[in-house]
Design a protein around this motif. Sequence first.
Motif, PDB file in Angstrom:
ATOM      1  N   HIS A 159      -1.491   8.308  -0.596  1.00 51.28           N
ATOM      2  CA  HIS A 159      -1.889   9.236  -1.665  1.00 51.28           C
ATOM      3  C   HIS A 159      -2.219  10.601  -1.067  1.00 51.28           C
ATOM      4  CE1 HIS A 159      -3.870  10.878  -5.156  1.00 51.28           C
ATOM      5  NE2 HIS A 159      -5.002  11.003  -4.491  1.00 51.28           N
ATOM      6  N   VAL A 162      -3.819   3.691   0.181  1.00 54.78           N
ATOM      7  CA  VAL A 162      -4.442   2.929  -0.901  1.00 54.78           C
ATOM      8  C   VAL A 162      -3.479   1.853  -1.383  1.00 54.78           C
ATOM      9  CG1 VAL A 162      -5.898   4.844  -1.689  1.00 54.78           C
ATOM     10  CG2 VAL A 162      -3.618   4.569  -2.641  1.00 54.78           C
ATOM     11  N   GLN A 199      -4.605   0.801  -6.778  1.00 55.63           N
ATOM     12  CA  GLN A 199      -5.541   1.921  -6.648  1.00 55.63           C
ATOM     13  C   GLN A 199      -4.834   3.251  -6.883  1.00 55.63           C
ATOM     14  OE1 GLN A 199      -6.741   1.000  -2.616  1.00 55.63           O
ATOM     15  NE2 GLN A 199      -8.853   0.587  -3.266  1.00 55.63           N
ATOM     16  N   HIS A 200      -3.625   3.364  -6.358  1.00 53.98           N
ATOM     17  CA  HIS A 200      -2.864   4.605  -6.501  1.00 53.98           C
ATOM     18  C   HIS A 200      -2.542   4.870  -7.964  1.00 53.98           C
ATOM     19  CE1 HIS A 200       0.529   7.284  -4.704  1.00 53.98           C
ATOM     20  NE2 HIS A 200      -0.583   7.969  -4.864  1.00 53.98           N
ATOM     21  N   LYS A 216      -1.282  -0.174  -4.170  1.00 50.53           N
ATOM     22  CA  LYS A 216      -0.473   0.344  -5.273  1.00 50.53           C
ATOM     23  C   LYS A 216      -1.300   0.425  -6.552  1.00 50.53           C
ATOM     24  CE  LYS A 216       4.042   0.029  -7.308  1.00 50.53           C
ATOM     25  NZ  LYS A 216       5.406  -0.354  -7.050  1.00 50.53           N
ATOM     26  N   HIS A 232      -3.970   8.103 -10.412  1.00 54.68           N
ATOM     27  CA  HIS A 232      -3.112   9.010 -11.183  1.00 54.68           C
ATOM     28  C   HIS A 232      -3.246   8.803 -12.685  1.00 54.68           C
ATOM     29  CE1 HIS A 232      -1.184  11.198  -7.955  1.00 54.68           C
ATOM     30  NE2 HIS A 232      -1.218  10.082  -7.263  1.00 54.68           N
ATOM     31  N   HIS A 249       0.835  -1.194   0.000  1.00 53.08           N
ATOM     32  CA  HIS A 249       0.000   0.000   0.000  1.00 53.08           C
ATOM     33  C   HIS A 249       0.877   1.254   0.000  1.00 53.08           C
ATOM     34  CE1 HIS A 249      -3.112  -2.846   0.885  1.00 53.08           C
ATOM     35  NE2 HIS A 249      -4.025  -1.893   0.844  1.00 53.08           N
ATOM     36  N   GLU A 250       0.305   2.330  -0.478  1.00 56.89           N
ATOM     37  CA  GLU A 250       1.007   3.601  -0.576  1.00 56.89           C
ATOM     38  C   GLU A 250       0.142   4.700   0.028  1.00 56.89           C
ATOM     39  OE1 GLU A 250       1.698   3.911  -4.790  1.00 56.89           O
ATOM     40  OE2 GLU A 250       3.357   2.487  -4.705  1.00 56.89           O
ATOM     41  N   LYS A 258      -4.465  13.516  -1.433  1.00 54.88           N
ATOM     42  CA  LYS A 258      -5.750  13.742  -2.096  1.00 54.88           C
ATOM     43  C   LYS A 258      -5.758  14.992  -2.972  1.00 54.88           C
ATOM     44  CE  LYS A 258      -8.405  11.599   1.627  1.00 54.88           C
ATOM     45  NZ  LYS A 258      -9.382  11.867   2.706  1.00 54.88           N
TER      46      LYS A 258
END
Length: 95
Positions: free
Chosen positions: A65, A82, A86-87, A84, A91, A62-63, A67
Amino acid sequence: MFKKIILLVFLLFITIVDSRWGHYGRTGYSNSGYKTYRHNGKTNYVHRLVATKAYGKIPKGHEVHHKNRIKTDNRPQNLQVVSKAQHMAIHTKGL
Protein backbone atom coordinates in the motif's frame (compact mmCIF):
# COMPACT_ATOMS: atom_id res chain seq x y z
CA MET A 1 22.82 3.91 3.82
CA PHE A 2 24.04 1.92 0.81
CA LYS A 3 20.55 0.41 0.24
CA LYS A 4 18.96 3.89 0.27
CA ILE A 5 21.43 5.15 -2.33
CA ILE A 6 20.82 2.16 -4.60
CA LEU A 7 17.03 2.57 -4.26
CA LEU A 8 17.30 6.25 -5.10
CA VAL A 9 19.46 5.50 -8.14
CA PHE A 10 16.98 2.85 -9.26
CA LEU A 11 14.05 5.21 -9.00
CA LEU A 12 15.79 8.06 -10.81
CA PHE A 13 17.40 6.26 -13.74
CA ILE A 14 16.12 3.90 -16.40
CA THR A 15 18.39 0.97 -15.55
CA ILE A 16 20.41 -0.24 -12.60
CA VAL A 17 23.16 -2.77 -12.22
CA ASP A 18 23.98 -3.95 -8.71
CA SER A 19 25.99 -7.05 -7.91
CA ARG A 20 23.51 -8.09 -5.21
CA TRP A 21 20.28 -7.45 -7.14
CA GLY A 22 21.36 -8.26 -10.68
CA HIS A 23 20.38 -6.20 -13.71
CA TYR A 24 16.95 -4.57 -13.93
CA GLY A 25 16.00 -3.41 -17.38
CA ARG A 26 13.88 -0.61 -18.74
CA THR A 27 11.30 1.00 -16.54
CA GLY A 28 7.87 2.24 -17.50
CA TYR A 29 4.34 2.54 -16.15
CA SER A 30 1.46 0.09 -15.94
CA ASN A 31 -1.97 0.94 -17.33
CA SER A 32 -3.05 1.63 -13.74
CA GLY A 33 -0.23 4.16 -13.17
CA TYR A 34 2.28 2.11 -11.15
CA LYS A 35 5.99 2.30 -12.03
CA THR A 36 7.26 -0.95 -13.56
CA TYR A 37 10.54 -2.55 -14.59
CA ARG A 38 11.51 -5.54 -16.76
CA HIS A 39 13.52 -8.40 -15.27
CA ASN A 40 14.14 -11.77 -16.92
CA GLY A 41 11.57 -10.96 -19.58
CA LYS A 42 8.80 -10.24 -17.05
CA THR A 43 7.23 -6.90 -16.11
CA ASN A 44 7.24 -6.25 -12.35
CA TYR A 45 6.15 -3.42 -10.06
CA VAL A 46 8.83 -1.15 -8.60
CA HIS A 47 6.91 -0.69 -5.33
CA ARG A 48 6.97 -4.44 -4.69
CA LEU A 49 10.73 -4.57 -5.32
CA VAL A 50 11.37 -1.64 -2.98
CA ALA A 51 9.13 -3.14 -0.26
CA THR A 52 10.85 -6.52 -0.60
CA LYS A 53 14.32 -4.99 -0.36
CA ALA A 54 13.33 -2.76 2.58
CA TYR A 55 11.11 -5.13 4.60
CA GLY A 56 11.74 -8.67 3.36
CA LYS A 57 9.66 -11.11 1.37
CA ILE A 58 6.03 -10.10 0.87
CA PRO A 59 3.84 -12.91 2.28
CA LYS A 60 1.36 -14.64 0.02
CA GLY A 61 -1.99 -12.86 0.05
CA HIS A 62 -0.40 -9.52 0.97
CA GLU A 63 -0.09 -6.34 -1.06
CA VAL A 64 1.95 -3.15 -0.91
CA HIS A 65 0.00 0.00 0.00
CA HIS A 66 1.18 3.53 -0.83
CA LYS A 67 0.43 5.44 2.37
CA ASN A 68 0.11 8.81 0.64
CA ARG A 69 -1.86 7.29 -2.28
CA ILE A 70 0.68 8.49 -4.84
CA LYS A 71 1.35 5.41 -6.98
CA THR A 72 4.74 6.64 -8.15
CA ASP A 73 6.06 7.49 -4.66
CA ASN A 74 8.02 4.31 -3.99
CA ARG A 75 10.11 5.47 -1.05
CA PRO A 76 10.30 2.69 1.57
CA GLN A 77 8.78 4.94 4.24
CA ASN A 78 5.71 5.44 2.02
CA LEU A 79 5.13 1.70 1.51
CA GLN A 80 3.25 -0.61 3.85
CA VAL A 81 2.78 -4.36 3.42
CA VAL A 82 -0.82 -5.28 4.28
CA SER A 83 -3.17 -8.20 3.73
CA LYS A 84 -5.48 -7.97 0.73
CA ALA A 85 -8.45 -7.54 3.09
CA GLN A 86 -6.69 -4.71 4.97
CA HIS A 87 -5.81 -3.04 1.68
CA MET A 88 -9.39 -3.19 0.47
CA ALA A 89 -10.61 -1.79 3.80
CA ILE A 90 -8.15 1.12 3.63
CA HIS A 91 -9.36 2.10 0.16
CA THR A 92 -13.03 1.42 0.88
CA LYS A 93 -13.07 3.55 4.03
CA GLY A 94 -10.84 6.21 2.56
CA LEU A 95 -8.33 5.97 5.41
